[in-house]
Write an enzyme that holds these catalytic residues in place. Structure first.
Site, PDB file in Angstrom:
ATOM      1  N   LYS A   1      -6.300   2.840   9.436  1.00 15.34           N
ATOM      2  CA  LYS A   1      -5.641   3.712   8.246  1.00 15.34           C
ATOM      3  C   LYS A   1      -6.487   3.673   6.731  1.00 15.34           C
ATOM      4  O   LYS A   1      -6.740   4.867   6.360  1.00 15.34           O
ATOM      5  CB  LYS A   1      -4.323   3.054   7.804  1.00 15.34           C
ATOM      6  CG  LYS A   1      -3.208   3.082   8.665  1.00 15.34           C
ATOM      7  CD  LYS A   1      -2.072   2.167   8.498  1.00 15.34           C
ATOM      8  CE  LYS A   1      -0.996   2.308   9.482  1.00 15.34           C
ATOM      9  NZ  LYS A   1      -0.175   0.979   9.321  1.00 15.34           N
TER      10      LYS A   1
ATOM     11  N   GLN B   1       2.036  -4.089   5.650  1.00 15.61           N
ATOM     12  CA  GLN B   1       1.930  -4.042   7.161  1.00 15.61           C
ATOM     13  C   GLN B   1       2.830  -4.854   7.792  1.00 15.61           C
ATOM     14  O   GLN B   1       2.763  -6.315   7.401  1.00 15.61           O
ATOM     15  CB  GLN B   1       0.362  -4.332   7.519  1.00 15.61           C
ATOM     16  CG  GLN B   1       0.359  -4.073   8.919  1.00 15.61           C
ATOM     17  CD  GLN B   1       0.285  -2.620   9.497  1.00 15.61           C
ATOM     18  OE1 GLN B   1      -0.043  -1.945   8.763  1.00 15.61           O
ATOM     19  NE2 GLN B   1       0.868  -2.564  10.691  1.00 15.61           N
TER      20      GLN B   1
ATOM     21  N   ASP C   1       5.644   4.493   3.369  1.00 16.40           N
ATOM     22  CA  ASP C   1       6.205   4.065   4.966  1.00 16.40           C
ATOM     23  C   ASP C   1       7.708   4.349   4.930  1.00 16.40           C
ATOM     24  O   ASP C   1       7.983   4.272   6.208  1.00 16.40           O
ATOM     25  CB  ASP C   1       6.047   2.638   4.964  1.00 16.40           C
ATOM     26  CG  ASP C   1       5.273   2.201   6.565  1.00 16.40           C
ATOM     27  OD1 ASP C   1       4.786   3.012   7.042  1.00 16.40           O
ATOM     28  OD2 ASP C   1       5.094   0.925   6.348  1.00 16.40           O
TER      29      ASP C   1
END
Ligand code: NAP
Length: 280
Positions: free
Chosen positions: A47, A91, A114
């Site tokens: 990413k 994450q 997200d």
């Protein structure tokens, strides 16, 4: 038909790059990576690389495996206040001693690119799309749209009910709006006789994390299959669907790799740019 996520994602990303590099002010995406999970390290690196390619300023806060929850929360608080950060991504999965729900709920919903903050999930559930849509479900809907696969009036069967994939997909596909209006069945590990449901699917979406789990006997001819799974098999990555054997039967299918994965990253970049626009 192979649903080429890599190709579609590339087009989305090139368009984004063009828009981003036109501005002297750049979007900022901040990653919080806790512990030393190999796959998570790799995902964050991928990413970050994409951010660099697009001109998004990416920063990573690495925290130890045994990091205290209060230290992660204070990092989130600092990032919430930082005007140069448009998106925050913690994450997952997080190490077992941490309360993931609590941690994700402390991200500013306006920076929750997200789309996992309860406020954004709640908005989506009531049909308010002013928040952020989780990246994998968003990427799947975009991919279907680009290939003119309209879920309206179709029976979509989802295998897997995670907060990351299955649940938000079900919410999105059942909404009364374009790219919605499907009849949705959601199945999970306690669903008896899974094949009974998968065989009814016009569109079958599988997100369970079990290599080649869906066999040709479990689908009806002409099904569209979206395979979300990422499984390591020897040195290869394979999906949750027995790709080679179902291929002759399906109307369309996503490959693994090169299907949903690239669309997830493209959606994250889109959400980050969207956040930047809203905040500026
Ligand atoms: P997860 O949180 O582990 O959830 C897995 C789901 O599958 C659970 O709901 C589980 O049911 C269900 N399940 C497990 N075994 C089953 C079975 N035999 N029959 C029916 N349902 C079963 O996983 P996730 O985060 O959703 O991820 C799923 C897969 O997608 C993984 O391989 C992951 O790496 C991949 N993934 C890919 C992307 C991408 O961008 N391509 C993004 C996210 C995830 P219960 O709820 O009953 O336990």
């Amino acid at each position: 038909m192979i649903l080429d996520g890599k190709k579609i994602a590339l087009a989305i990303l090139e368009d984004l790059k063009h828009k981003i590099t036109k501005n002297s002010v750049r979007p900022g995406l901040h990653f919080i990576l806790v512990g030393n999970d190999f796959a998570s390290e790799k995902y964050v690196m991928r990413k970050e690389k994409m951010c660099n390619h697009l001109g998004i300023r990416s920063t990573v806060k690495r925290m130890p495996q045994l990091a205290l929850e209060k230290d992660i929360l204070s990092e989130i608080e600092k990032s919430n206040m930082d005007p140069l950060i448009d998106g925050i991504l913690v994450q997952t999965p997080l190490p077992g001693h941490l309360n993931t729900k609590n941690i994700l709920s402390k991200i500013d919903p306006n920076k929750d690119v997200d789309g996992l903050h309860p406020q954004n999930v709640g908005k989506m559930a009531i049909g308010d799309f002013s928040g952020f849509i989780p990246c994998t479900p968003k990427g799947i809907l975009t991919l279907m749209e680009k290939y003119h696969i309209d879920p309206q009036g179709k029976h979509v069967v989802i295998v897997g009910r995670s907060n990351l994939v299955g649940k938000p997909l079900a919410i999105l596909l059942m909404q009364n709006r374009p790219n919605g209006n499907a009849t949705v069945t959601i199945t999970h590990s306690h669903t008896p006789n899974l094949s009974y449901f998968t065989k009814q699917a016009d569109i079958l979406i599988v997100a369970i994390g079990k290599a080649r789990f869906i066999k040709k006997e479990m689908i009806k001819p002409g099904t569209v299959i979206i395979d979300v799974g990422i499984n390591r098999e020897n040195s290869n990555i394979v999906g949750d669907v027995d790709f080679e054997n179902v291929l002759p039967l399906v109307k369309a299918i996503t490959p693994v790799p090169g299907g949903v994965g690239p669309m997830t990253i493209a959606s994250l970049m889109e959400n980050t740019y969207e956040s930047f626009l809203r905040r500026n």
